[in-house]
Write a protein that holds these residues in place. Structure first.
Motif, PDB file in Angstrom:
ATOM      1  N   SER A  36      17.478  -2.713  -8.367  1.00 19.67           N
ATOM      2  CA  SER A  36      16.391  -2.070  -9.040  1.00 19.67           C
ATOM      3  C   SER A  36      15.295  -3.090  -8.983  1.00 19.67           C
ATOM      4  CB  SER A  36      16.819  -1.706 -10.517  1.00 19.67           C
ATOM      5  OG  SER A  36      15.701  -1.308 -11.224  1.00 19.67           O
ATOM      6  N   VAL A  37      14.125  -2.674  -8.438  1.00 19.27           N
ATOM      7  CA  VAL A  37      13.080  -3.504  -8.215  1.00 19.27           C
ATOM      8  C   VAL A  37      11.807  -2.962  -9.359  1.00 19.27           C
ATOM      9  CG1 VAL A  37      11.137  -4.024  -6.548  1.00 19.27           C
ATOM     10  CG2 VAL A  37      13.430  -3.603  -5.819  1.00 19.27           C
ATOM     11  N   ILE A  38      11.491  -4.008 -10.081  1.00 22.93           N
ATOM     12  CA  ILE A  38      10.592  -4.124 -11.143  1.00 22.93           C
ATOM     13  C   ILE A  38       9.245  -4.741 -10.654  1.00 22.93           C
ATOM     14  CG2 ILE A  38       9.963  -4.173 -13.466  1.00 22.93           C
ATOM     15  CD1 ILE A  38      12.930  -4.062 -14.044  1.00 22.93           C
ATOM     16  N   VAL A  39       8.060  -4.243 -10.384  1.00 23.21           N
ATOM     17  CA  VAL A  39       7.089  -4.851 -10.024  1.00 23.21           C
ATOM     18  C   VAL A  39       5.867  -4.631 -11.250  1.00 23.21           C
ATOM     19  CG1 VAL A  39       5.224  -4.856  -8.121  1.00 23.21           C
ATOM     20  CG2 VAL A  39       7.496  -4.133  -7.692  1.00 23.21           C
ATOM     21  N   PHE A  40       5.225  -5.998 -11.460  1.00 16.98           N
ATOM     22  CA  PHE A  40       4.254  -5.837 -12.304  1.00 16.98           C
ATOM     23  C   PHE A  40       2.785  -6.112 -11.801  1.00 16.98           C
ATOM     24  CE2 PHE A  40       1.124  -8.226 -15.081  1.00 16.98           C
ATOM     25  CZ  PHE A  40       1.281  -7.373 -16.340  1.00 16.98           C
ATOM     26  N   THR A  41       1.952  -5.250 -11.894  1.00 16.15           N
ATOM     27  CA  THR A  41       0.472  -5.474 -11.112  1.00 16.15           C
ATOM     28  C   THR A  41      -0.650  -4.950 -12.043  1.00 16.15           C
ATOM     29  OG1 THR A  41       0.730  -3.069 -10.209  1.00 16.15           O
ATOM     30  CG2 THR A  41       1.795  -5.217  -8.695  1.00 16.15           C
ATOM     31  N   ASP A  42      -0.585  -5.362 -13.149  1.00 21.33           N
ATOM     32  CA  ASP A  42      -1.538  -4.845 -14.069  1.00 21.33           C
ATOM     33  C   ASP A  42      -2.681  -6.014 -14.270  1.00 21.33           C
ATOM     34  OD1 ASP A  42      -3.205  -3.807 -16.089  1.00 21.33           O
ATOM     35  OD2 ASP A  42      -1.624  -2.857 -17.271  1.00 21.33           O
ATOM     36  N   SER A  43      -3.610  -5.814 -13.387  1.00 24.70           N
ATOM     37  CA  SER A  43      -4.814  -7.027 -13.202  1.00 24.70           C
ATOM     38  C   SER A  43      -5.534  -7.141 -14.531  1.00 24.70           C
ATOM     39  CB  SER A  43      -5.302  -6.965 -12.026  1.00 24.70           C
ATOM     40  OG  SER A  43      -4.663  -6.822 -11.036  1.00 24.70           O
TER      41      SER A  43
ATOM     42  N   PHE B  59       2.913  -1.641  -1.439  1.00 26.12           N
ATOM     43  CA  PHE B  59       4.366  -1.811  -0.731  1.00 26.12           C
ATOM     44  C   PHE B  59       5.433  -1.607  -1.994  1.00 26.12           C
ATOM     45  CE2 PHE B  59       4.126  -6.650  -1.334  1.00 26.12           C
ATOM     46  CZ  PHE B  59       4.832  -6.710  -2.480  1.00 26.12           C
ATOM     47  N   GLU B  60       4.966  -1.311  -3.213  1.00 25.47           N
ATOM     48  CA  GLU B  60       6.033  -1.333  -4.283  1.00 25.47           C
ATOM     49  C   GLU B  60       7.186  -0.273  -3.954  1.00 25.47           C
ATOM     50  OE1 GLU B  60       6.487  -0.273  -9.110  1.00 25.47           O
ATOM     51  OE2 GLU B  60       4.442  -0.449  -8.081  1.00 25.47           O
ATOM     52  N   LEU B  61       6.578   1.072  -3.449  1.00 23.55           N
ATOM     53  CA  LEU B  61       7.510   2.307  -3.378  1.00 23.55           C
ATOM     54  C   LEU B  61       8.664   1.801  -1.993  1.00 23.55           C
ATOM     55  CD1 LEU B  61       5.625   5.475  -4.221  1.00 23.55           C
ATOM     56  CD2 LEU B  61       7.278   4.220  -5.691  1.00 23.55           C
ATOM     57  N   ARG B  62       8.061   1.251  -1.214  1.00 24.37           N
ATOM     58  CA  ARG B  62       8.618   0.936  -0.007  1.00 24.37           C
ATOM     59  C   ARG B  62       9.658  -0.084  -0.080  1.00 24.37           C
ATOM     60  NH1 ARG B  62       3.476   1.341   2.492  1.00 24.37           N
ATOM     61  NH2 ARG B  62       3.184  -1.074   2.486  1.00 24.37           N
ATOM     62  N   LEU B  63       9.610  -0.991  -0.896  1.00 23.30           N
ATOM     63  CA  LEU B  63      10.120  -2.104  -1.425  1.00 23.30           C
ATOM     64  C   LEU B  63      11.432  -1.663  -2.027  1.00 23.30           C
ATOM     65  CD1 LEU B  63      10.341  -5.293  -0.958  1.00 23.30           C
ATOM     66  CD2 LEU B  63       9.505  -5.608  -3.235  1.00 23.30           C
ATOM     67  N   LYS B  64      11.164  -0.924  -3.023  1.00 24.89           N
ATOM     68  CA  LYS B  64      12.293  -0.155  -3.724  1.00 24.89           C
ATOM     69  C   LYS B  64      13.158   0.782  -3.102  1.00 24.89           C
ATOM     70  CE  LYS B  64       9.775   0.105  -8.246  1.00 24.89           C
ATOM     71  NZ  LYS B  64       9.175   1.214  -9.265  1.00 24.89           N
ATOM     72  N   ALA B  65      12.675   1.272  -2.044  1.00 24.52           N
ATOM     73  CA  ALA B  65      13.639   2.283  -1.270  1.00 24.52           C
ATOM     74  C   ALA B  65      14.334   1.366  -0.349  1.00 24.52           C
ATOM     75  CB  ALA B  65      12.701   3.061  -0.388  1.00 24.52           C
ATOM     76  N   LYS B  66      13.649   0.171   0.122  1.00 26.19           N
ATOM     77  CA  LYS B  66      14.739  -0.625   1.232  1.00 26.19           C
ATOM     78  C   LYS B  66      15.612  -1.633   0.429  1.00 26.19           C
ATOM     79  CE  LYS B  66      10.708  -1.033   4.440  1.00 26.19           C
ATOM     80  NZ  LYS B  66       9.583  -1.994   4.881  1.00 26.19           N
ATOM     81  N   LEU B  67      15.152  -1.760  -0.766  1.00 25.51           N
ATOM     82  CA  LEU B  67      16.298  -2.719  -1.375  1.00 25.51           C
ATOM     83  C   LEU B  67      17.433  -2.074  -2.296  1.00 25.51           C
ATOM     84  CD1 LEU B  67      13.844  -5.762  -2.562  1.00 25.51           C
ATOM     85  CD2 LEU B  67      15.225  -5.536  -0.508  1.00 25.51           C
ATOM     86  N   ALA B  68      17.132  -0.798  -2.442  1.00 26.16           N
ATOM     87  CA  ALA B  68      18.239  -0.103  -3.088  1.00 26.16           C
ATOM     88  C   ALA B  68      19.688  -0.327  -2.788  1.00 26.16           C
ATOM     89  CB  ALA B  68      17.976   1.586  -3.115  1.00 26.16           C
TER      90      ALA B  68
ATOM     91  N   ARG C 238      19.022  -6.388 -10.644  1.00 24.96           N
ATOM     92  CA  ARG C 238      17.477  -5.868 -10.605  1.00 24.96           C
ATOM     93  C   ARG C 238      16.724  -7.069 -10.232  1.00 24.96           C
ATOM     94  NH1 ARG C 238      19.569  -6.707 -15.392  1.00 24.96           N
ATOM     95  NH2 ARG C 238      20.158  -4.864 -15.429  1.00 24.96           N
ATOM     96  N   LEU C 239      15.625  -6.750  -9.573  1.00 28.40           N
ATOM     97  CA  LEU C 239      14.391  -8.095  -8.932  1.00 28.40           C
ATOM     98  C   LEU C 239      13.039  -7.592  -9.629  1.00 28.40           C
ATOM     99  CD1 LEU C 239      13.689 -10.252  -7.018  1.00 28.40           C
ATOM    100  CD2 LEU C 239      12.954  -8.467  -5.355  1.00 28.40           C
ATOM    101  N   VAL C 240      12.648  -8.662 -10.434  1.00 24.24           N
ATOM    102  CA  VAL C 240      11.256  -8.571 -11.201  1.00 24.24           C
ATOM    103  C   VAL C 240      10.396  -9.428 -10.200  1.00 24.24           C
ATOM    104  CG1 VAL C 240      10.152  -9.025 -13.148  1.00 24.24           C
ATOM    105  CG2 VAL C 240      12.527  -8.382 -13.239  1.00 24.24           C
ATOM    106  N   LEU C 241       9.429  -8.704  -9.985  1.00 18.21           N
ATOM    107  CA  LEU C 241       8.390  -9.065  -9.016  1.00 18.21           C
ATOM    108  C   LEU C 241       6.942  -9.263  -9.673  1.00 18.21           C
ATOM    109  CD1 LEU C 241       8.356  -9.783  -5.807  1.00 18.21           C
ATOM    110  CD2 LEU C 241       7.327  -7.778  -5.528  1.00 18.21           C
ATOM    111  N   PHE C 242       6.510 -10.441  -9.782  1.00 19.48           N
ATOM    112  CA  PHE C 242       5.097 -10.626 -10.302  1.00 19.48           C
ATOM    113  C   PHE C 242       4.359 -11.733  -9.673  1.00 19.48           C
ATOM    114  CE2 PHE C 242       7.073 -14.408 -12.164  1.00 19.48           C
ATOM    115  CZ  PHE C 242       6.103 -15.330 -12.034  1.00 19.48           C
ATOM    116  N   SER C 243       2.976 -11.843  -9.854  1.00 18.60           N
ATOM    117  CA  SER C 243       2.243 -12.659  -9.068  1.00 18.60           C
ATOM    118  C   SER C 243       1.174 -13.646  -9.784  1.00 18.60           C
ATOM    119  CB  SER C 243       1.164 -12.072  -8.052  1.00 18.60           C
ATOM    120  OG  SER C 243       0.474 -12.928  -7.395  1.00 18.60           O
ATOM    121  N   GLY C 244       1.182 -14.826  -9.612  1.00 19.71           N
ATOM    122  CA  GLY C 244       0.381 -15.903 -10.272  1.00 19.71           C
ATOM    123  C   GLY C 244      -1.161 -15.452  -9.535  1.00 19.71           C
ATOM    124  N   HIS C 245      -1.089 -14.941  -8.562  1.00 19.82           N
ATOM    125  CA  HIS C 245      -2.528 -14.371  -8.241  1.00 19.82           C
ATOM    126  C   HIS C 245      -2.910 -12.974  -8.258  1.00 19.82           C
ATOM    127  CE1 HIS C 245      -5.497 -14.273  -4.763  1.00 19.82           C
ATOM    128  NE2 HIS C 245      -4.734 -13.913  -3.949  1.00 19.82           N
TER     129      HIS C 245
END
Length: 251
Positions: A137-144, A125-134, A108-115
């Motif tokens: 498992s790609v987990i993306v945090f974007t709750d500003s 791009f979340e859904l595209r990235l998940k499809a490309k990296l299957a 799995r890959l956990v993606l977050f941003s300090g910005h």
């Protein structure tokens, strides 16, 4: 060995860590952009570096990939020195970072941003990235909003200064830098910036017209009252947010 940042490990050590159960890779995104007159352009990258290590340690079985230091910051380009990637470039970098992880044994890959300014691009791009990296498992945090709320609670609980949180070069980010790199903070240059309501309408204007249009000094909020204790509380709160999000999705 306590090192979990892959750029400071040998290939053999990384292989041993994966064999020993490290199956999660943490990918921190950041930015190199203006942060008012009192903070350096490295704030978001410094913040992401620290959060990534904290997240990895809390999750367990995780290694930290090198921070993508430059991010999506066109709304800050009105200030000298700011760098910005195209949204498509940031997406491609994330794809390239993750392309070989499954082959090494990561699950799995956990993606977050300090910005926070990267979040709209990441959501796109979340859904595209998940499809490309299957099958990774790609987990993306974007709750500003969750991050801003966590900062407000931290500043309020520690010093009754939650109202000074605005989201950029404010009491929260200044306090975080007082924890991480106090030598980089120009305390004598701290100044209040835009202190009105930060809602969807405001953010839309800031993104379309640029931060300079809504805050001439580039600050959203007020750095007054910044302290190491607030910074520590902010770091702990955001780490907890991202770890909980990742665990709820199988990390």
């Amino acid at each position: 060995m306590n090192e979990i940042r892959v750029e400071y490990m040998t290939s053999a050590e990384i292989g041993e860590a994966i064999a020993g159960g490290a199956r999660t890779a943490i990918l921190p995104l950041a930015a190199v952009e203006q942060h008012g007159g009192h903070l350096p352009l490295s704030v978001d990258a410094d913040h992401a570096d620290e959060l990534a290590v904290r997240i990895a340690k809390d999750l367990g079985g995780a290694l930290v990939l090198p921070t993508v230091r430059v991010g999506y910051s066109p709304h800050h380009l009105g200030f000298p020195g700011t760098l910005s990637l195209r949204a498509s470039t940031l997406e491609a970098i994330c794809e390239d970072y993750g392309a070989n992880l499954a082959g090494y044994g990561f699950e799995r890959l956990v993606l977050f941003s300090g910005h926070i300014g990267n979040h709209p691009v990441m959501r796109d791009f979340e859904l595209r990235l998940k499809a490309k990296l299957a099958p990774l498992s790609v987990i993306v945090f974007t709750d500003s909003e969750a991050i801003l709320d966590a900062w407000r609670r931290a500043a309020e609980d520690v010093a009754s200064l939650g109202g000074n949180v605005g989201g950029h070069a404010d009491i929260a980010e200044t306090s975080v830098m007082l924890v991480l790199h106090p030598d980089k903070v120009r305390v004598e240059r701290c100044a209040r910036g835009y202190s009105g309501t930060v809602d969807e309408e405001f953010l839309a204007r800031a993104f379309s017209e640029g931060i300079a249009a809504v805050s001439p000094n580039g600050v959203l909020g007020d750095p007054a009252g910044a302290s190491e204790s607030i910074g520590t509380a902010c770091l702990e709160a955001v780490t907890s947010l991202i770890v909980q999000h990742a665990r709820a999705r199988g990390a």
